[in-house]
Structure formats: C-alpha cells, structure tokens
Scaffold this motif. Structure first.
Motif, mmCIF file in Angstrom:
data_model
loop_
_atom_site.group_PDB
_atom_site.id
_atom_site.type_symbol
_atom_site.label_atom_id
_atom_site.label_comp_id
_atom_site.label_asym_id
_atom_site.label_seq_id
_atom_site.Cartn_x
_atom_site.Cartn_y
_atom_site.Cartn_z
ATOM 1 N N ASN A 165 0.842 -1.241 -0.111
ATOM 2 C CA ASN A 165 -0.193 -0.030 -0.154
ATOM 3 C C ASN A 165 0.969 1.196 0.042
ATOM 4 O OD1 ASN A 165 -2.582 -1.366 -0.083
ATOM 5 N ND2 ASN A 165 -2.505 -1.419 2.175
ATOM 6 N N ALA A 166 2.035 1.066 0.604
ATOM 7 C CA ALA A 166 2.908 2.506 0.621
ATOM 8 C C ALA A 166 3.506 2.564 -0.618
ATOM 9 C CB ALA A 166 3.891 2.056 1.690
ATOM 10 N N ILE A 167 3.773 1.462 -1.300
ATOM 11 C CA ILE A 167 4.649 1.663 -2.708
ATOM 12 C C ILE A 167 3.365 2.253 -3.779
ATOM 13 C CG2 ILE A 167 5.268 0.276 -4.586
ATOM 14 C CD1 ILE A 167 6.780 -1.349 -2.437
ATOM 15 N N ARG A 168 2.266 1.961 -3.376
ATOM 16 C CA ARG A 168 1.221 2.345 -4.441
ATOM 17 C C ARG A 168 0.961 3.884 -4.326
ATOM 18 N NH1 ARG A 168 -2.583 -0.412 -7.010
ATOM 19 N NH2 ARG A 168 -4.399 0.914 -6.694
ATOM 20 N N THR A 169 1.438 4.432 -3.111
ATOM 21 C CA THR A 169 1.118 5.959 -3.180
ATOM 22 C C THR A 169 2.265 6.690 -3.874
ATOM 23 O OG1 THR A 169 2.435 6.204 -1.230
ATOM 24 C CG2 THR A 169 0.082 5.811 -0.864
ATOM 25 N N LEU A 170 3.489 5.788 -4.258
ATOM 26 C CA LEU A 170 4.462 6.486 -5.050
ATOM 27 C C LEU A 170 4.375 6.890 -6.334
ATOM 28 C CD1 LEU A 170 7.282 4.056 -3.787
ATOM 29 C CD2 LEU A 170 6.856 6.433 -2.892
ATOM 30 N N PRO A 171 4.786 7.808 -6.962
ATOM 31 C CA PRO A 171 4.571 8.087 -8.379
ATOM 32 C C PRO A 171 5.049 6.744 -9.221
ATOM 33 C CG PRO A 171 5.987 9.794 -7.509
ATOM 34 C CD PRO A 171 5.964 8.700 -6.320
ATOM 35 N N GLU A 172 4.452 6.961 -10.617
ATOM 36 C CA GLU A 172 4.457 5.575 -11.320
ATOM 37 C C GLU A 172 5.869 5.180 -11.446
ATOM 38 O OE1 GLU A 172 2.604 6.732 -14.834
ATOM 39 O OE2 GLU A 172 0.607 6.162 -14.253
ATOM 40 N N THR A 173 6.828 5.986 -11.926
ATOM 41 C CA THR A 173 8.148 5.508 -12.043
ATOM 42 C C THR A 173 8.812 5.182 -10.795
ATOM 43 O OG1 THR A 173 8.961 7.908 -12.074
ATOM 44 C CG2 THR A 173 8.642 6.942 -14.182
ATOM 45 N N ASP A 174 8.629 5.593 -9.795
ATOM 46 C CA ASP A 174 9.283 5.203 -8.419
ATOM 47 C C ASP A 174 8.690 3.943 -7.961
ATOM 48 O OD1 ASP A 174 10.335 7.700 -8.385
ATOM 49 O OD2 ASP A 174 9.214 8.650 -6.858
ATOM 50 N N ARG A 175 7.575 3.697 -8.232
ATOM 51 C CA ARG A 175 6.998 2.192 -8.014
ATOM 52 C C ARG A 175 7.767 1.378 -8.888
ATOM 53 N NH1 ARG A 175 0.562 2.859 -8.978
ATOM 54 N NH2 ARG A 175 0.800 4.949 -9.346
ATOM 55 N N ALA A 176 7.977 1.430 -10.033
ATOM 56 C CA ALA A 176 8.696 0.530 -10.777
ATOM 57 C C ALA A 176 10.197 0.301 -10.572
ATOM 58 C CB ALA A 176 8.745 1.020 -12.336
ATOM 59 N N LEU A 177 10.673 1.578 -10.169
ATOM 60 C CA LEU A 177 12.058 1.477 -9.511
ATOM 61 C C LEU A 177 12.264 0.554 -8.178
ATOM 62 C CD1 LEU A 177 14.657 4.049 -9.685
ATOM 63 C CD2 LEU A 177 14.083 3.535 -7.287
ATOM 64 N N ILE A 178 11.350 0.844 -7.250
ATOM 65 C CA ILE A 178 11.445 0.305 -5.920
ATOM 66 C C ILE A 178 11.074 -1.237 -6.316
ATOM 67 C CG2 ILE A 178 9.210 0.607 -4.899
ATOM 68 C CD1 ILE A 178 12.562 1.092 -3.168
ATOM 69 N N SER A 179 10.148 -1.550 -6.805
ATOM 70 C CA SER A 179 9.678 -2.858 -7.550
ATOM 71 C C SER A 179 10.988 -3.605 -7.884
ATOM 72 C CB SER A 179 8.611 -2.997 -8.266
ATOM 73 O OG SER A 179 8.249 -4.068 -8.689
ATOM 74 N N MET A 180 11.616 -3.083 -8.821
ATOM 75 C CA MET A 180 12.759 -3.780 -9.306
ATOM 76 C C MET A 180 13.917 -4.004 -8.502
ATOM 77 S SD MET A 180 13.064 -2.455 -13.197
ATOM 78 C CE MET A 180 14.200 -3.474 -13.678
ATOM 79 N N HIS A 181 14.168 -2.977 -7.424
ATOM 80 C CA HIS A 181 15.000 -3.050 -6.537
ATOM 81 C C HIS A 181 14.686 -4.102 -5.468
ATOM 82 C CE1 HIS A 181 17.979 -1.751 -3.407
ATOM 83 N NE2 HIS A 181 16.975 -1.840 -2.495
ATOM 84 N N LEU A 182 13.549 -4.048 -5.087
ATOM 85 C CA LEU A 182 13.111 -5.141 -4.128
ATOM 86 C C LEU A 182 13.225 -6.557 -4.855
ATOM 87 C CD1 LEU A 182 10.023 -3.604 -2.477
ATOM 88 C CD2 LEU A 182 12.258 -4.113 -1.492
#
Length: 159
Positions: free
Chosen positions: A106-123
């Motif tokens: 839910n916290a990740i969903r609040t991030l801007p689109e590109t930031d969601r992609a970035l953190i998702s790939m990092h994780l």
C-alpha cells in the motif's frame, strides 16, 4: 524462437507481471485487463527479444511500458486502502508477515508511477544498472531516486 519457449519463459516469470499489475491496477477487472495486455504486448515483441538482457529484465520493460501506456490512456490513478494479496507472496507466511506485506504494498502504491517501478525492481534484486536500462535513466539517477523512495517509504510506514 517458438511459442513453447515463450510460454515457458512467461510461466517462469509470471510473478513479475502479477506484482507490477497489482501495484498499478486498482481493481480485479483492471488487473485482469492489464495482465492480458502485457501478455499480448510481450507476445508481439517476442520476435525482437535478442537475449542481450535476461528475459526477466526484458519482460519488466514490456510490462512497465504496457502498464504505463494503458494508465495514460485512462489518465487517472485511483488508490485503494488494500489490495488483494498476490498468491505467491501470501504462501507460507504468518498473519503478521501478510500484514507487513500489505502495508508495504500500500505504501508503494502511493509513490509516483516511475518510483513504483524503480522500488519494485530494487526489491526484486535488480542491480542499479539494470534498473537504469529499463527505466531509461542514468545509474546515478537510479541511486538518488532509490534513496528518496526508501526515505519516503520509511516515513509512510512509520505512520
């Protein structure tokens, strides 16, 4: 490259699609539609897959491009208080871990689109260079954005 190879590669990496669709879609129908669209776009692009990058990296790029294109067409993003759990994340975890996963998602969903992609790939364990390649930004920019995303998520999770 055969249809069988494609199906096997997608089957082995379908968690990427489920996760990204879950981070960007707001309801079950939208998730289904996005999943189908990602598969269609991946199949259309399959003949151009050269193997320069890992299949998972290539699929990430296809998935993100498809999702972001579809989201721009709709030109709106809705955020839900909770998401349906992704099956592979929910298996063999305690209730506490499930709640923590939901809080993080839910916290990740609040991030801007590109930031969601970035953190998702990092994780998912991608190196900054791979993330930079997929997102079309410099490695240095990835490091800076990743640091900011982590700070933002930490603040959101403290609340």
């Amino acid at each position: 490259m055969s249809e069988t190879e494609f199906l096997e590669a997608v089957k082995n990496n379908q968690g990427i699609i489920y996760k990204l669709v879950g981070l960007y879609a707001t309801d079950g129908e939208e998730r289904k539609d996005l999943y189908q669209e990602v598969l269609l776009q991946a199949w259309r692009s399959w003949s151009s897959f050269r193997g320069d990058a890992k299949f998972s990296t290539w699929l990430y790029r296809i998935c993100l491009n498809t999702i972001l294109t579809q989201k721009r067409k709709v030109n709106r993003i809705d955020y839900l208080d909770s998401l349906e759990p992704v099956a592979h994340l929910a298996t063999d975890t305690t209730q506490h871990k499930k709640e923590e996963i939901d809080r993080l998602r839910n916290a990740i969903r609040t991030l801007p689109e590109t930031d969601r992609a970035l953190i998702s790939m990092h994780l998912d364990g991608y190196e900054n260079a791979e993330i930079a390649d997929v997102l079309g930004i410099t490695v240095n920019h990835v490091a800076v954005k990743l640091h900011r995303c982590k700070q933002q998520l930490a603040n959101l999770l403290k609340q």
